[in-house]
Scaffold this motif. Structure first.
Motif, mmCIF file in Angstrom:
data_model
loop_
_atom_site.group_PDB
_atom_site.id
_atom_site.type_symbol
_atom_site.label_atom_id
_atom_site.label_comp_id
_atom_site.label_asym_id
_atom_site.label_seq_id
_atom_site.Cartn_x
_atom_site.Cartn_y
_atom_site.Cartn_z
ATOM 1 N N LYS A 453 36.152 42.237 25.899
ATOM 2 C CA LYS A 453 37.260 41.738 26.711
ATOM 3 C C LYS A 453 36.946 41.795 28.197
ATOM 4 O O LYS A 453 37.256 40.857 28.950
ATOM 5 C CB LYS A 453 38.523 42.555 26.413
ATOM 6 C CG LYS A 453 39.714 42.159 27.263
ATOM 7 C CD LYS A 453 40.943 43.005 26.933
ATOM 8 C CE LYS A 453 42.128 42.606 27.808
ATOM 9 N NZ LYS A 453 43.326 43.429 27.499
ATOM 10 N N TYR A 454 36.320 42.849 28.679
ATOM 11 C CA TYR A 454 36.069 43.026 30.108
ATOM 12 C C TYR A 454 34.658 42.556 30.523
ATOM 13 O O TYR A 454 34.213 42.856 31.632
ATOM 14 C CB TYR A 454 36.256 44.493 30.503
ATOM 15 C CG TYR A 454 37.698 44.928 30.456
ATOM 16 C CD1 TYR A 454 38.567 44.649 31.514
ATOM 17 C CD2 TYR A 454 38.202 45.598 29.341
ATOM 18 C CE1 TYR A 454 39.893 45.042 31.463
ATOM 19 C CE2 TYR A 454 39.531 45.996 29.287
ATOM 20 C CZ TYR A 454 40.373 45.709 30.351
ATOM 21 O OH TYR A 454 41.702 46.094 30.298
ATOM 22 N N THR A 455 34.009 41.843 29.652
ATOM 23 C CA THR A 455 32.688 41.309 30.018
ATOM 24 C C THR A 455 32.854 40.265 31.111
ATOM 25 O O THR A 455 33.592 39.281 30.939
ATOM 26 C CB THR A 455 32.002 40.668 28.803
ATOM 27 O OG1 THR A 455 31.826 41.657 27.783
ATOM 28 C CG2 THR A 455 30.645 40.094 29.191
ATOM 29 N N PRO A 456 32.188 40.427 32.256
ATOM 30 C CA PRO A 456 32.343 39.453 33.357
ATOM 31 C C PRO A 456 31.629 38.145 33.047
ATOM 32 O O PRO A 456 30.547 38.137 32.446
ATOM 33 C CB PRO A 456 31.701 40.171 34.545
ATOM 34 C CG PRO A 456 30.738 41.131 33.948
ATOM 35 C CD PRO A 456 31.319 41.556 32.629
ATOM 36 N N ASN A 457 32.231 37.037 33.453
ATOM 37 C CA ASN A 457 31.602 35.733 33.256
ATOM 38 C C ASN A 457 30.282 35.637 34.013
ATOM 39 O O ASN A 457 29.379 34.898 33.622
ATOM 40 C CB ASN A 457 32.544 34.616 33.719
ATOM 41 C CG ASN A 457 33.727 34.446 32.780
ATOM 42 O OD1 ASN A 457 33.654 34.826 31.604
ATOM 43 N ND2 ASN A 457 34.816 33.893 33.282
#
Length: 675
Positions: A453-457
């Motif tokens: 969920k918190y993986t940065p683009n």
């Protein structure tokens, strides 16, 4: 007298002594079929020579059957069924479509260890890549993971490449996304866009399977290696530019893919400010990924460093964003990846109507590109391990996996070069490595997708950029420039078409230039003047061999192509131009005119009625100039057609020779003896 006869035979390059035939080692071409009949070409100095033989007569059905067999069944796939009982034939047939039934009987724990390590390694590489590639196709992240679960399982059972790693790839994802968004908006019409993606994947699979089943794999060869190099390089740059949106934290970004539109969008967004936290994350991990790739190339035993670097980057960056809540400060994150197995999508595929037609058109293009990439990669690694890869069987396997995948919420999958390279370096032994990778993806979908969920683009953009850089093969482009300038034009045409216009325009240019090159070579075949190499009966191109000398009164021309309707008139006019130019040079030097013209036909593999008609016109034109036409070493197909068209009667069978040396001996024996 006997010695003189032997000397004459040696100069001709063929002699018969006591029933045995001896060949001159310098003679470049041997006849396809020769008879032992004798001929007197020169009444003053009679010699025994071979005459050009005619192939045995064959009926039309047998000829057509052989032609079809050689075109579609050149690898003789039915040879394994000969002299086999019916039960054995059934098993061999099943093994053909399901190779796992053959190698699976000899599978053991030792092989599994290599496949397990390889599968785990490529899984660590594919998971972060799949999430990013799904965004290239304008689909939600989970669809990338879906496409690395079902298709690899199908391929594991049906594929014959031991090293090919299956899943979404950057080029096909970008191509599919570009073509789909030309039809539907991926944001406003999200559901219908997804349905069209599944429809395109279905027809991509049907196209691939049909090409393999009908054994039409030769069609993909029309996209030349040079065009593929340019297309891949252009696509790599386009993909990298598209990642600037996530890399710089840009909110609004152009949907166009050409470099001008992208750069205008990038600089236009700079007025509203880029997100500096996003840039730091992207730049830091891009540097890390490139360094890991450099380590893997320099130290082959450390290949695993570059393989696990993407997943390691995702874990670290996700943890960093979570504890700092960087998403509250403008860092864009993945937000949500649907948890669970692939849902069925059979009911979402358009089998009829306008969307079916659009899906078919898009699917054919994406499927052909996927085939080209997968087979090229598979053959590369097969050559390294010294085993044969059946292209038609591979097409059927790839088509089946995409057809089934389209019904399980997957989009077009194919062989990935980066993952296949890691698979190879990891020591894979069979397609079980794809099963292991698929199992890891399954566990990811079931258990840990919420953790992304918190993986940065930005990290996904960095992973994609680092992956596509390897598609820019400047060394291959430089080699193409050195070897073939026309190939280089095809390469650059495809490259600039993709970069400055669009992926589909670049592909169209690549195919067009490749076909144009074929047409140019067919319609304008090469011809050459031949001369005699001193103290031999060998005749070679005088440009390639400056020491080769022309025979006084004789012009020798070689045609380096089959003679068809598309080039027959050009061949005739080019030969007459050679004759005209030679006569002008002789006239200027006050040398004897040309009395004989010999056409070396060894490279002429075939001729049609237009070609025969052109030779008839050439013969008549030469008769008006008092020049005698002779043919040297026509092949069995050519001489048979010339006989059926009565051209052998027109020219005279005594003017058709086995070799150029015999033709010169018959037309101008004194210069040959002097040589």
């Amino acid at each position: 007298m006997f010695v003189k006869v032997l000397i004459s035979f040696s100069r001709l390059g063929k002699l018969i002594v006591m029933g045995h035939s001896f060949s001159d080692k310098d003679e470049s071409k041997e006849p396809d079929i020769a008879s032992l009949s004798y001929s007197h070409h020169n009444t003053e100095n009679a010699r025994y020579v071979y005459k050009v033989g005619f192939p045995p007569k064959r009926n039309f059905i047998a000829e057509i059957t052989d032609r079809v067999k050689e075109t579609f069944f050149a690898d003789d796939p039915l040879h394994r069924y000969k002299d086999q009982p019916r039960s054995r034939k059934l098993m061999l047939g099943l093994q053909y479509f399901f190779p796992i039934l053959e190698w699976g009987r000899h599978y053991n724990l030792g092989k599994f260890k290599g496949d397990l390590i390889a599968g785990l390694t490529i899984a660590s590489l594919c998971i972060p890549q799949d999430i990013g590639y799904a965004k290239l196709a304008n689909l939600d992240p989970q669809y990338g993971l879906y496409s690395s679960f079902v298709p690899p399982l199908i391929y594991s059972v049906m594929g014959s490449s031991k090293d090919l790693a299956i899943g979404p790839v950057a080029v096909v994802s970008l191509l599919l996304g570009t073509l789909l968004q030309n039809e539907l908006d991926p944001v406003k019409d999200k559901e219908e866009y997804r349905r069209l993606a599944f429809t395109a994947t279905f027809f991509a699979g049907i196209t691939q399977a049909a090409l393999g089943f009908l054994r039409l794999g030769f069609l993909i060869e029309f996209l030349s290696h040079a065009a593929i190099v340019g297309f891949m390089a252009g696509a790599a740059i386009t993909i990298a530019l598209q990642q600037l949106k996530g890399f710089l934290g840009i909110q609004k970004f152009t949907k166009k893919t050409d470099i001008i539109s992208v750069m205008r969008s990038v600089w236009g967004s700079a007025q509203h400010g880029w997100n500096w936290q996003t840039i730091i994350i992207g730049a830091t991990f891009l540097a890390f990924l490139l360094f890991a790739k450099y380590i893997g190339k320099k130290r082959k035993n450390l290949f695993w460093v570059s393989a696990i670097a993407p997943l390691l980057s995702v874990i670290i960056s996700t943890f960093f964003v979570y504890i700092t809540r960087a998403d509250k400060h403008g860092v864009q994150i993945v937000k949500k990846i649907e948890k669970g197995l692939n849902p069925s999508s059979i009911h979402q595929i358009h089998f009829t109507g306008s969307y079916a037609a659009k899906g078919f058109r898009i699917g054919v293009v994406a499927g052909m590109i996927g085939l080209t990439e997968a087979i090229a990669i598979g053959r590369t690694f097969a050559a390294m391990k010294d085993y044969q890869l059946d292209g038609n069987k591979e097409m059927f396997a790839l088509g089946t996996m995409n057809t089934i995948g389209s019904m399980a919420s997957c989009y077009v999958a194919t062989g990935s070069f980066s993952r296949s390279a890691v698979n190879f370096m990891s020591g894979c032994n069979t397609t079980v490595s794809n099963m292991v990778m698929s199992s890891v993806v399954l566990l990811t979908l079931v258990l840990i997708t919420p953790l992304f969920k918190y993986t940065p683009n930005a990290i996904l953009s960095s992973i994609i950029i680092s992956a596509v850089i390897g598609l820019i093969d400047y060394e291959a482009a430089y080699l193409i420039w050195k070897v073939d300038k026309l190939d280089f034009i095809a390469c650059m045409g495809a490259f600039f078409g993709v970069v400055f216009e669009s992926v589909e325009i670049g592909l169209l240019i690549a195919v067009s230039i490749s076909l144009a090159k074929i047409l140019l070579q067919v319609t304008r075949p090469r011809t050459a003047l031949l001369g005699n190499l001193p103290r031999t009966t060998v005749y070679r191109n005088i440009e390639q061999y400056p020491e080769a000398t022309k025979v006084p009164g004789v012009l020798i021309v070689r045609v380096d192509s089959a003679i068809y309707f598309s080039n027959s008139n050009y061949v005739k006019e080019r030969i007459l131009r050679w004759l005209r130019d030679e006569e002008e040079q002789l006239k200027a030097k006050n040398l004897p005119r040309i009395d004989f013209l010999i056409v070396e036909m060894s490279p002429v593999t075939d001729i049609d009625t237009s070609g025969i008609h052109a030779l008839e016109e050439l013969c008549k034109s030469l008769q008006k100039r008092n020049v005698q036409l002779g043919l040297a070493n026509p092949g069995p197909v050519v001489i048979d057609k010339l006989r059926l068209a009565n051209f052998t009667e027109l020219i005279g069978q005594d003017n058709i020779f086995l070799t150029v040396g015999e033709a010169v001996m018959a037309f101008a024996p004194k210069p040959l003896q002097d040589a």
